[in-house]
Write a protein that holds these residues in place. Structure first.
Motif, PDB file in Angstrom:
ATOM      1  N   ASP A   1       0.745  -1.129   0.015  1.00 12.55           N
ATOM      2  CA  ASP A   1       0.118   0.045   0.019  1.00 12.55           C
ATOM      3  C   ASP A   1       0.971   1.268  -0.038  1.00 12.55           C
ATOM      4  OD1 ASP A   1      -2.565   1.259   0.314  1.00 12.55           O
ATOM      5  OD2 ASP A   1      -2.011   1.716   2.234  1.00 12.55           O
ATOM      6  N   PHE A   2       1.938   1.158   0.592  1.00 12.54           N
ATOM      7  CA  PHE A   2       2.894   2.368   0.572  1.00 12.54           C
ATOM      8  C   PHE A   2       3.539   2.649  -0.692  1.00 12.54           C
ATOM      9  CE2 PHE A   2       7.400   3.633   0.689  1.00 12.54           C
ATOM     10  CZ  PHE A   2       7.430   4.646   1.336  1.00 12.54           C
ATOM     11  N   TRP A   3       3.780   1.412  -1.348  1.00 13.82           N
ATOM     12  CA  TRP A   3       4.216   1.590  -2.600  1.00 13.82           C
ATOM     13  C   TRP A   3       3.071   2.145  -3.717  1.00 13.82           C
ATOM     14  CZ3 TRP A   3       7.670   2.918  -5.938  1.00 13.82           C
ATOM     15  CH2 TRP A   3       7.719   2.360  -7.487  1.00 13.82           C
ATOM     16  N   ARG A   4       1.840   1.799  -3.489  1.00 14.63           N
ATOM     17  CA  ARG A   4       0.698   2.322  -4.529  1.00 14.63           C
ATOM     18  C   ARG A   4       0.528   3.636  -4.232  1.00 14.63           C
ATOM     19  NH1 ARG A   4      -2.290  -1.954  -1.881  1.00 14.63           N
ATOM     20  NH2 ARG A   4      -2.516  -3.992  -3.266  1.00 14.63           N
ATOM     21  N   GLN A   5       0.600   4.219  -3.046  1.00 18.54           N
ATOM     22  CA  GLN A   5       0.438   5.593  -2.404  1.00 18.54           C
ATOM     23  C   GLN A   5       1.300   6.683  -3.169  1.00 18.54           C
ATOM     24  OE1 GLN A   5      -1.495   6.748   1.260  1.00 18.54           O
ATOM     25  NE2 GLN A   5      -1.243   4.752   1.870  1.00 18.54           N
ATOM     26  N   GLU A   6       2.711   6.044  -3.086  1.00 20.66           N
ATOM     27  CA  GLU A   6       3.955   6.785  -3.290  1.00 20.66           C
ATOM     28  C   GLU A   6       4.003   6.722  -4.826  1.00 20.66           C
ATOM     29  OE1 GLU A   6       5.764   8.659  -1.756  1.00 20.66           O
ATOM     30  OE2 GLU A   6       5.875   7.921   0.256  1.00 20.66           O
ATOM     31  N   ARG A   7       3.540   5.701  -5.683  1.00 18.42           N
ATOM     32  CA  ARG A   7       3.397   5.909  -7.258  1.00 18.42           C
ATOM     33  C   ARG A   7       2.161   6.806  -7.673  1.00 18.42           C
ATOM     34  NH1 ARG A   7       3.928   4.042 -11.570  1.00 18.42           N
ATOM     35  NH2 ARG A   7       3.503   1.982 -11.898  1.00 18.42           N
ATOM     36  N   ILE A   8       1.171   7.206  -6.732  1.00 16.26           N
ATOM     37  CA  ILE A   8       0.290   8.101  -7.279  1.00 16.26           C
ATOM     38  C   ILE A   8       0.760   9.395  -6.833  1.00 16.26           C
ATOM     39  CG2 ILE A   8      -1.921   9.068  -6.532  1.00 16.26           C
ATOM     40  CD1 ILE A   8      -2.807   6.110  -5.808  1.00 16.26           C
ATOM     41  N   LYS A   9       1.386   9.696  -5.744  1.00 16.23           N
ATOM     42  CA  LYS A   9       2.059  10.857  -5.297  1.00 16.23           C
ATOM     43  C   LYS A   9       3.060  11.440  -6.352  1.00 16.23           C
ATOM     44  CE  LYS A   9       4.277  13.156  -1.501  1.00 16.23           C
ATOM     45  NZ  LYS A   9       4.705  13.030  -0.071  1.00 16.23           N
ATOM     46  N   LEU A  10       4.167  10.554  -6.412  1.00  9.56           N
ATOM     47  CA  LEU A  10       5.340  10.987  -7.163  1.00  9.56           C
ATOM     48  C   LEU A  10       5.633  10.697  -8.563  1.00  9.56           C
ATOM     49  CD1 LEU A  10       7.706   9.960  -4.200  1.00  9.56           C
ATOM     50  CD2 LEU A  10       6.942  12.323  -4.560  1.00  9.56           C
TER      51      LEU A  10
ATOM     52  N   PRO B   1       7.173   9.024 -11.721  1.00 10.77           N
ATOM     53  CA  PRO B   1       8.067   7.897 -12.043  1.00 10.77           C
ATOM     54  C   PRO B   1       9.626   7.947 -11.618  1.00 10.77           C
ATOM     55  CG  PRO B   1       6.499   8.268 -13.721  1.00 10.77           C
ATOM     56  CD  PRO B   1       6.524   9.290 -12.922  1.00 10.77           C
ATOM     57  N   GLY B   2      10.075   9.152 -11.837  1.00  6.40           N
ATOM     58  CA  GLY B   2      11.658   9.142 -11.508  1.00  6.40           C
ATOM     59  C   GLY B   2      12.102   9.162  -9.972  1.00  6.40           C
ATOM     60  N   TYR B   3      11.091   9.550  -9.260  1.00  8.81           N
ATOM     61  CA  TYR B   3      11.271   9.561  -7.825  1.00  8.81           C
ATOM     62  C   TYR B   3      10.847   8.333  -7.038  1.00  8.81           C
ATOM     63  CZ  TYR B   3      12.815  14.275  -9.149  1.00  8.81           C
ATOM     64  OH  TYR B   3      13.321  15.331  -9.681  1.00  8.81           O
ATOM     65  N   ALA B   4       9.481   7.942  -7.380  1.00  7.90           N
ATOM     66  CA  ALA B   4       8.871   7.016  -6.689  1.00  7.90           C
ATOM     67  C   ALA B   4       9.761   5.750  -6.160  1.00  7.90           C
ATOM     68  CB  ALA B   4       7.652   6.194  -7.276  1.00  7.90           C
ATOM     69  N   PRO B   5      10.532   5.135  -7.196  1.00  9.05           N
ATOM     70  CA  PRO B   5      11.559   3.909  -6.841  1.00  9.05           C
ATOM     71  C   PRO B   5      12.411   4.250  -5.453  1.00  9.05           C
ATOM     72  CG  PRO B   5      11.180   3.944  -9.062  1.00  9.05           C
ATOM     73  CD  PRO B   5      10.863   5.340  -8.744  1.00  9.05           C
ATOM     74  N   GLY B   6      12.941   5.549  -5.667  1.00  6.41           N
ATOM     75  CA  GLY B   6      13.734   5.950  -4.276  1.00  6.41           C
ATOM     76  C   GLY B   6      13.278   5.715  -3.031  1.00  6.41           C
ATOM     77  N   ARG B   7      11.865   6.136  -3.016  1.00  8.13           N
ATOM     78  CA  ARG B   7      11.182   6.180  -1.659  1.00  8.13           C
ATOM     79  C   ARG B   7      10.897   4.502  -1.344  1.00  8.13           C
ATOM     80  NH1 ARG B   7      10.380   8.298   1.876  1.00  8.13           N
ATOM     81  NH2 ARG B   7       8.293   8.579   2.289  1.00  8.13           N
ATOM     82  N   LEU B   8      10.636   3.796  -2.170  1.00  6.10           N
ATOM     83  CA  LEU B   8      10.495   2.494  -1.966  1.00  6.10           C
ATOM     84  C   LEU B   8      11.809   1.927  -1.314  1.00  6.10           C
ATOM     85  CD1 LEU B   8       8.892  -0.245  -1.872  1.00  6.10           C
ATOM     86  CD2 LEU B   8       9.628  -0.628  -4.248  1.00  6.10           C
TER      87      LEU B   8
ATOM     88  N   LEU C   1       7.479  -6.828  -8.712  1.00  7.35           N
ATOM     89  CA  LEU C   1       8.142  -7.421  -7.642  1.00  7.35           C
ATOM     90  C   LEU C   1       7.436  -7.401  -6.277  1.00  7.35           C
ATOM     91  CD1 LEU C   1      11.084  -8.003  -6.506  1.00  7.35           C
ATOM     92  CD2 LEU C   1      11.456  -5.706  -6.249  1.00  7.35           C
ATOM     93  N   LEU C   2       6.465  -6.461  -6.065  1.00 12.42           N
ATOM     94  CA  LEU C   2       5.629  -6.087  -5.153  1.00 12.42           C
ATOM     95  C   LEU C   2       4.373  -6.997  -5.345  1.00 12.42           C
ATOM     96  CD1 LEU C   2       7.647  -3.902  -4.312  1.00 12.42           C
ATOM     97  CD2 LEU C   2       5.887  -2.987  -3.067  1.00 12.42           C
ATOM     98  N   GLN C   3       4.459  -7.840  -6.144  1.00 17.55           N
ATOM     99  CA  GLN C   3       3.282  -8.680  -6.711  1.00 17.55           C
ATOM    100  C   GLN C   3       1.996  -8.027  -6.826  1.00 17.55           C
ATOM    101  OE1 GLN C   3       3.115 -11.854  -3.461  1.00 17.55           O
ATOM    102  NE2 GLN C   3       5.509 -11.653  -3.486  1.00 17.55           N
ATOM    103  N   LEU C   4       2.264  -6.746  -7.572  1.00 19.65           N
ATOM    104  CA  LEU C   4       0.968  -5.913  -8.012  1.00 19.65           C
ATOM    105  C   LEU C   4       0.653  -6.054  -9.192  1.00 19.65           C
ATOM    106  CD1 LEU C   4       1.734  -3.207  -5.365  1.00 19.65           C
ATOM    107  CD2 LEU C   4      -0.240  -4.780  -5.180  1.00 19.65           C
ATOM    108  N   PRO C   5      -0.614  -5.533  -9.581  1.00 18.72           N
ATOM    109  CA  PRO C   5      -0.852  -5.503 -11.028  1.00 18.72           C
ATOM    110  C   PRO C   5      -0.093  -4.062 -11.442  1.00 18.72           C
ATOM    111  CG  PRO C   5      -2.700  -4.972  -9.925  1.00 18.72           C
ATOM    112  CD  PRO C   5      -1.867  -5.607  -8.985  1.00 18.72           C
ATOM    113  N   SER C   6       0.105  -3.709 -12.978  1.00 19.35           N
ATOM    114  CA  SER C   6       0.288  -2.509 -13.081  1.00 19.35           C
ATOM    115  C   SER C   6      -0.273  -1.378 -12.713  1.00 19.35           C
ATOM    116  CB  SER C   6       0.719  -2.520 -14.561  1.00 19.35           C
ATOM    117  OG  SER C   6       1.006  -1.044 -15.170  1.00 19.35           O
ATOM    118  N   LEU C   7       0.680  -0.365 -11.985  1.00 18.95           N
ATOM    119  CA  LEU C   7      -0.016   0.722 -11.450  1.00 18.95           C
ATOM    120  C   LEU C   7       0.103   2.091 -12.247  1.00 18.95           C
ATOM    121  CD1 LEU C   7       0.970  -0.082  -7.772  1.00 18.95           C
ATOM    122  CD2 LEU C   7      -1.165  -0.263  -8.740  1.00 18.95           C
ATOM    123  N   THR C   8       0.413   1.910 -13.649  1.00 18.24           N
ATOM    124  CA  THR C   8       0.679   2.888 -14.102  1.00 18.24           C
ATOM    125  C   THR C   8      -0.356   3.945 -14.314  1.00 18.24           C
ATOM    126  OG1 THR C   8       1.987   1.476 -15.628  1.00 18.24           O
ATOM    127  CG2 THR C   8       1.278   3.536 -16.766  1.00 18.24           C
TER     128      THR C   8
END
Length: 324
Positions: free
Chosen positions: A259-268, A270-277, A310-317
């Protein structure tokens, strides 16, 4: 006993506050510091760093959130504190503990511990500016280079109007190097009549036991230890209440990481979200071997869709924007 989640700039944003408070055991949390210079900040700036203001100033779990300000101009801080209260801030917290060089160079954070009189003036002006029912609290370190003025600083904060003081039991020069000098906490408590929270180097239940024994504190603020072990507050609260302490498993934590990754993907972007994870996985790897394995797999990955897998989630594009 109160257990608080520390305000850690660049680490504990509203998303991590949401996730950690949903684990439980945390009585209140604090925003990353809101930097105040020489002007009244626009409302959207507060809402960007403290979006919980639009939801009763609490996280999704119902945990109260305090708004933290950092700066050195008493009048300007007071004006911004008053504005934050009109936006729904239930408590104003003042940062006198940040050790970052860039912050200290611009007269913010721990460098102000060299000037107890200024600490007093800041708290006094903020206390005068905000409604009487809204508490003003403060966080400090033991000093800048040495703890020689720690007691003077604590007195300055309390007499200025701070109703609680969190003491990170290290100096600015100490940074985050162990140990934390918990033996200074009772000395601070002796000279002020307001509650003093112990903070620093509480990574485990055993650390908390030792901190409580040495400091005599009843209230604690948890920082990096809680980021690395999200159920640490829950473990402490359980032991305090005489209940069985059952550590959280990776299987139980993993949905929150997703869920953390889902939310960061929405907020940030694409160039910044991976760093937060990756940032959080590094901290989690101190407590969970599985997080270390996941970090190793993600270390060089910058493709968000591959991290989804990797996080076993469908594409969150993100859905493409509609044409105007």
């Amino acid at each position: 006993m109160q257990l608080a989640l520390a305000p850690m700039e660049g680490l504990v944003d509203e998303i991590l506050r949401d996730v950690l408070t949903r684990v439980g055991g945390i009585d209140w949390c604090v925003t990353e510091f809101i930097r105040v210079n020489d002007r009244l900040l626009p409302e959207h700036y507060f809402r960007r760093l403290a979006p919980e203001l639009d939801h009763g100033a609490q996280t999704r779990a119902g945990t109260p959130m305090r708004v933290q300000l950092l700066g050195s101009d008493p009048v300007c801080l007071a004006d911004n504190a008053a504005l934050a209260c009109t936006l729904g801030a239930p408590v104003i917290d003042l940062n006198f503990g940040c050790p970052a060089k860039t912050v200290n160079k611009s007269r913010g954070g721990a460098v102000l511990l060299k000037e107890p009189e200024l600490l007093h003036a800041i708290v006094r002006e903020v206390r005068r500016a905000v409604p009487t029912h809204i508490p003003v609290t403060a966080k400090m370190r033991l000093g800048f280079e040495t703890p020689d003025v720690a007691l003077d600083c604590a007195r300055a904060l309390a007499t200025g109007g701070a109703s609680q003081i969190v003491v990170h039991a290290r100096t600015k020069v100490d940074g985050y190097r162990p140990p934390a000098h918990w033996d200074w906490i009772p000395r601070v408590q002796e000279v002020v009549s307001v509650p003093v929270f112990a903070n620093g180097e509480i990574w485990t239940l055993e650390d908390w036991r030792r901190c409580r024994e040495i400091s005599g504190a009843e209230n604690f603020m948890l920082g990096r230890g809680l980021v690395a072990k999200p159920d640490l507050a829950l473990q402490i609260a359980a032991e305090k209440n005489g209940e069985e302490v059952v550590p959280m498993t990776w299987a139980e934590l993993f949905p929150l990481v997703q869920d953390f990754w889902r939310q960061e993907r929405i907020k940030l972007a694409p160039g910044y979200a991976p760093g937060r994870l990756k940032q959080w996985l590094v901290w989690l790897s101190r407590s969970y071997a599985e997080a270390g394995v996941m970090f190793d797999a993600a270390r060089r990955e910058t493709d968000c869709e591959k991290l989804d897998a990797l996080l076993q989630l469908p594409s969150l594009t993100r859905a493409p924007r509609l044409a105007a």
